[in-house]
Motif scaffolding. Structure first.
Motif, PDB file in Angstrom:
ATOM      1  N   VAL A  12       9.466 -23.137 -43.802  1.00 58.77           N
ATOM      2  CA  VAL A  12       8.552 -23.980 -44.566  1.00 58.77           C
ATOM      3  C   VAL A  12       9.024 -24.070 -46.009  1.00 58.77           C
ATOM      4  N   ASP A  15       4.653 -21.571 -49.499  1.00 60.55           N
ATOM      5  CA  ASP A  15       3.556 -20.818 -48.898  1.00 60.55           C
ATOM      6  C   ASP A  15       2.232 -21.421 -49.340  1.00 60.55           C
ATOM      7  N   GLU A  17      -1.333 -23.072 -47.481  1.00 61.72           N
ATOM      8  CA  GLU A  17      -2.004 -23.083 -46.178  1.00 61.72           C
ATOM      9  C   GLU A  17      -1.875 -24.404 -45.419  1.00 61.72           C
ATOM     10  N   LEU A  20       1.790 -24.844 -44.348  1.00 66.96           N
ATOM     11  CA  LEU A  20       2.188 -23.852 -43.346  1.00 66.96           C
ATOM     12  C   LEU A  20       1.610 -24.213 -41.971  1.00 66.96           C
ATOM     13  N   SER A  23       3.302 -27.282 -40.501  1.00 65.99           N
ATOM     14  CA  SER A  23       4.666 -26.972 -40.077  1.00 65.99           C
ATOM     15  C   SER A  23       4.677 -26.225 -38.742  1.00 65.99           C
ATOM     16  N   ALA A  49       6.034 -14.020 -39.053  1.00 67.44           N
ATOM     17  CA  ALA A  49       6.202 -14.705 -40.326  1.00 67.44           C
ATOM     18  C   ALA A  49       6.893 -13.747 -41.288  1.00 67.44           C
ATOM     19  N   LEU A  53       5.189 -15.171 -46.583  1.00 68.53           N
ATOM     20  CA  LEU A  53       4.169 -16.121 -46.104  1.00 68.53           C
ATOM     21  C   LEU A  53       2.850 -15.382 -45.899  1.00 68.53           C
ATOM     22  N   PRO A  58      -0.235 -18.002 -38.618  1.00 70.35           N
ATOM     23  CA  PRO A  58       0.348 -19.067 -37.802  1.00 70.35           C
ATOM     24  C   PRO A  58      -0.490 -19.388 -36.559  1.00 70.35           C
ATOM     25  N   ARG A  86      10.607 -17.661 -45.952  1.00 70.15           N
ATOM     26  CA  ARG A  86       9.565 -18.629 -45.589  1.00 70.15           C
ATOM     27  C   ARG A  86       9.734 -19.160 -44.169  1.00 70.15           C
ATOM     28  N   VAL A  88       8.703 -18.996 -40.003  1.00 72.67           N
ATOM     29  CA  VAL A  88       7.826 -18.616 -38.898  1.00 72.67           C
ATOM     30  C   VAL A  88       8.639 -18.749 -37.620  1.00 72.67           C
TER      31      VAL A  88
END
Length: 128
Positions: A12, A15, A17, A20, A23, A49, A53, A58, A86, A88
């Protein structure tokens, strides 16, 4: 049907919300589309993550797109020096008729660097 594991990842930009969650939803949808999966095909999903992050879980992204009956777990990725920031990662356990060699793993944006062996020049992501 056979149980298979499908991998994916996305890096991403920041950071934040909403960013994130959007994504993570993108990588989940791409994994499902690339493997012709419906929510009923999903057994469970594990997300990791990177330590940078902290704005959202997630798993909240999965819930927001209707994956309400799929067991989900979030964990912290190892904080390894030089690791991609960054990011996930996704590990989905699915029911599928696909052979293992036909499962499509999805790496988007900067996360394509995690699988440079699969990346194509100029590609913002890779699916294999």
């Amino acid at each position: 049907m056979t149980v298979r594991a499908v991998r994916g990842a996305i890096q991403v930009e920041r950071d934040d919300e909403p960013h994130l969650l959007e994504s993570v939803q993108t990588v989940l949808r791409r994994i499902m589309d690339a493997n012709d999966l419906s929510p009923d095909d999903l057994i469970s999903i594990v997300f990791t993550a990177t330590p940078d992050l902290v704005s959202a879980f997630p798993a909240a992204a999965a819930r927001a797109i209707g994956l309400t009956h799929v067991p989900l777990m979030c964990a912290r990725e190892l904080d390894v020096k030089g690791a991609l920031p960054r990011t996930v990662r996704v590990l989905a356990h699915v029911r599928t008729a696909r052979a293992a060699r036909d499962v499509r793993h999805v790496y988007l944006g900067g996360a394509a660097a995690l699988r440079e062996d699969l990346a194509q020049p100029g590609e913002g992501g890779v699916t294999l």
